[in-house]
Design a protein around this motif. Structure first.
Motif, PDB file in Angstrom:
ATOM      1  N   TYR A  81      -4.836 -15.745  -6.868  1.00 36.62           N
ATOM      2  CA  TYR A  81      -3.515 -16.290  -7.199  1.00 36.62           C
ATOM      3  C   TYR A  81      -2.870 -15.339  -8.205  1.00 36.62           C
ATOM      4  N   SER A  82      -1.809 -14.692  -7.801  1.00 31.96           N
ATOM      5  CA  SER A  82      -1.146 -13.760  -8.712  1.00 31.96           C
ATOM      6  C   SER A  82       0.234 -13.442  -8.163  1.00 31.96           C
ATOM      7  N   MET A  83       1.173 -13.171  -9.063  1.00 34.49           N
ATOM      8  CA  MET A  83       2.521 -12.796  -8.623  1.00 34.49           C
ATOM      9  C   MET A  83       2.521 -11.394  -8.008  1.00 34.49           C
ATOM     10  N   LYS A  84       1.412 -10.640  -8.203  1.00 33.35           N
ATOM     11  CA  LYS A  84       1.362  -9.274  -7.655  1.00 33.35           C
ATOM     12  C   LYS A  84       0.805  -9.242  -6.233  1.00 33.35           C
ATOM     13  N   VAL A  85       0.462 -10.433  -5.695  1.00 30.80           N
ATOM     14  CA  VAL A  85      -0.115 -10.470  -4.340  1.00 30.80           C
ATOM     15  C   VAL A  85       0.873  -9.907  -3.319  1.00 30.80           C
ATOM     16  N   LYS A 112     -10.146 -11.626   2.775  1.00 32.91           N
ATOM     17  CA  LYS A 112      -9.561 -11.911   1.454  1.00 32.91           C
ATOM     18  C   LYS A 112      -8.333 -12.778   1.654  1.00 32.91           C
ATOM     19  N   GLY A 113      -8.029 -13.595   0.645  1.00 39.05           N
ATOM     20  CA  GLY A 113      -6.836 -14.425   0.708  1.00 39.05           C
ATOM     21  C   GLY A 113      -6.041 -14.277  -0.577  1.00 39.05           C
ATOM     22  N   GLY A 114      -4.771 -14.620  -0.501  1.00 38.00           N
ATOM     23  CA  GLY A 114      -3.972 -14.549  -1.715  1.00 38.00           C
ATOM     24  C   GLY A 114      -2.754 -15.441  -1.618  1.00 38.00           C
TER      25      GLY A 114
END
Ligand code: NAD
Length: 476
Positions: A81-85, A112-114
């Motif tokens: 979980y990140s705004m850079k995903v 991978k997931g985001g």
């Protein structure tokens, strides 16, 4: 995916970086180019947008699940979980998972997931809503399941999110007797495994400890053999960084600096890791820790004098603009992709030993594998044999006491009699995996005359994947 994306620190997209490392290793593999392309590319990319009601507004959430390789199933990899995903980031991380699983000898393809959100600025209720909706999107497209694709924690997620994923999966697949195995990194109370939380950090410690045992390697960088007294800097005090710091501290290393988002702290005589964490909990920041110097520009902590530097936060933190200023003798890649390819070349010329991510942070997926097996077997590790082993040990001690005509002290008895608990078995399996992986890489590096551990690790992984394809009869 060969298009270059230019920014000020890296001229390659993240996926290009991995392709470059892959290509360096395949110089040593005389097989058809098309087969290598198949290994290199991502098999399935699922990009989704779904609506979630946050407050009174509907927000559209961007999310991904990428399955890099189906050569072994299920696929396996964390959720970030990140705004850079971005799609590029998740594709790259899923590729790293494929190579990591091959090196750690766990029977998974990489995934991978985001989700593009900032969990630090969101309420728990909203994070739960998004996590549950994301899980149901994965179920809809058959992108999750004990034999299909099994997520785990990564940057910005942990046990809490994994338990929501499991609960959502179970509610939509109530008759699946193996539902617990749909996700790993769960709390112990919900089918999780003792030792999973700290596994990546402990694996990082085991990997570096193994390197520091090697006289030849230590002589080449002018360091003494062993961990005791080595000066260590760690960037990122989350799940991976915190446990890594703790294991090094307990083993007698001197933690000279710790870096977080808001800045870093430094003390040449060492920082007490548990006291720093207490200070962080009490004040909300690592800054202003008693007797430590504050460093406002957190990135500059990477450039301080030390023996071992461990980036454990995000990718691309060591790049073309700061690589020349790095003073560490060893860099342990606890994070995924913390060094850009240009920086890699500069560091190699400086003689720095880099222990690569696809080996060093494999402790998490190794112990996730143990958790998955536990969930599929529906029995806790040690349950069947613990009492039996204790009884056998007791009998053996009685015989020894009779033969030697000597009583063994109560304290010694307690140590010898004890049967293995779940945590003992998990740590033993993890230690074995990390030690074996290290020596396989080092031996391949020497036998094939390879310049560095990263290329040797990629070569080891690619060879293993080719082997599995051959066994499946897919490759001639
Ligand atoms: P996390 O979210 O638990 O912790 C990351 C920490 O880094 C946070 O404390 C955050 O505040 C800090 N951080 C963010 N930006 C920073 C900056 N610029 N400088 C210093 N600190 C910064 O994440 P994690 O699970 O510990 O993952 C860290 C890295 O390890 C990621 O690259 C992840 O992919 C990799 N990794 C994680 C696991 C796992 O089991 N969690 C396994 C293998 C690899």
């Amino acid at each position: 995916m060969s298009k270059k994306i230019q920014n000020k620190t890296n001229i390659y997209s993240f996926f290009n970086c991995i392709e470059k490392n892959f290509d360096k290793a395949t110089r040593f593999i005389p097989i058809e180019k098309g087969l290598l392309e198949q290994i290199k590319e991502c098999n399935s990319v699922y990009r989704m947008n779904f609506p979630v009601k946050i407050g009174k507004q509907i927000k559209v959430i961007e999310a991904y699940r990428v399955q890099h390789s189906h050569h072994k199933l299920p696929c396996k990899g964390g959720i970030r979980y990140s705004m850079k995903v971005t799609q590029d980031e998740i594709m790259t991380l899923s590729a790293l998972m494929t190579y990591k699983c091959a090196i750690a000898d766990v029977p998974f393809g990489g995934a991978k997931g985001g989700i593009k959100i900032d969990p630090q600025t969101m309420s728990e209720e909203n994070i739960e809503k998004i996590t549950r909706r994301y899980t149901s999107e994965l179920i809809k497209k058959n992108f999750i399941g004990p034999g299909i694709d099994v997520p785990a924690p990564d940057y910005g997620t942990g046990e809490r999110e994994m338990s929501w994923i499991f609960d959502t999966f179970l509610s939509l697949r109530p008759s699946d007797v193996d539902a617990l195995a749909c996700v790993t990194g769960k709390p112990v109370s919900q089918g999780g495994l003792r030792g999973r939380k700290e596994a990546t950090g402990l694996g990082v410690f085991y990997g570096i400890r193994e390197l520091c045992k090697m006289k030849e390697e230590m002589d080449s960088i002018g360091l003494e053999v062993g961990i005791i007294g080595k000066k260590v800097i760690i960037q990122g005090l989350g799940n991976v960084g915190y446990h890594t710091a703790n294991f090094f501290y307990e083993a007698g290393a001197i933690i000279v600096a710790l870096a977080e988002r808001e800045g870093a702290i430094y003390n040449k005589n060492g920082l007490d890791v548990s006291q720093v964490i207490l200070h962080l909990k009490n004040t909300g920041s690592i800054l202003n820790f008693p007797k430590a110097k504050n460093i406002k520009n957190t990135e500059s902590a990477l450039e301080l004098e030390c023996d071992i530097l461990i980036p454990a936060a995000l990718e691309n933190v060591i790049h073309i603009n700061n690589a020349n200023r790095i003073k560490a003798k060893i860099i342990g890649e606890a994070a995924n992709g913390p060094i850009t390819p240009e920086a890699d070349e500069i560091l190699e010329k400086k003689g720095i030993i880099i222990v690569p991510d696809i080996y060093l942070n494999a402790g998490g997926v190794t112990v996730s594998y143990f958790e998955w097996l536990k969930n599929l077997s529906h029995v806790r590790y040690g349950r069947m044999e613990k009492r039996f082993n204790e009884n056998m040990n007791a009998r053996l001690l009685q015989v020894v006491e009779t033969i030697c005509n000597k009583k063994i002290s109560k304290k010694e008895k307690k140590i010898i009699l004890r049967g293995a608990r779940e945590i003992d078995l998990v740590r033993s399996g993890l230690e074995d995996t990390m030690i074996n992986g290290f020596h396989k890489i080092i031996n391949l590096k020497k036998s094939s005359n390879i310049e560095n551990m990263r290329t040797a690790a990629f070569l080891l992984a690619i060879n293993k994947i080719i082997d599995s394809y051959e066994k499946l009869g897919i490759f001639p």
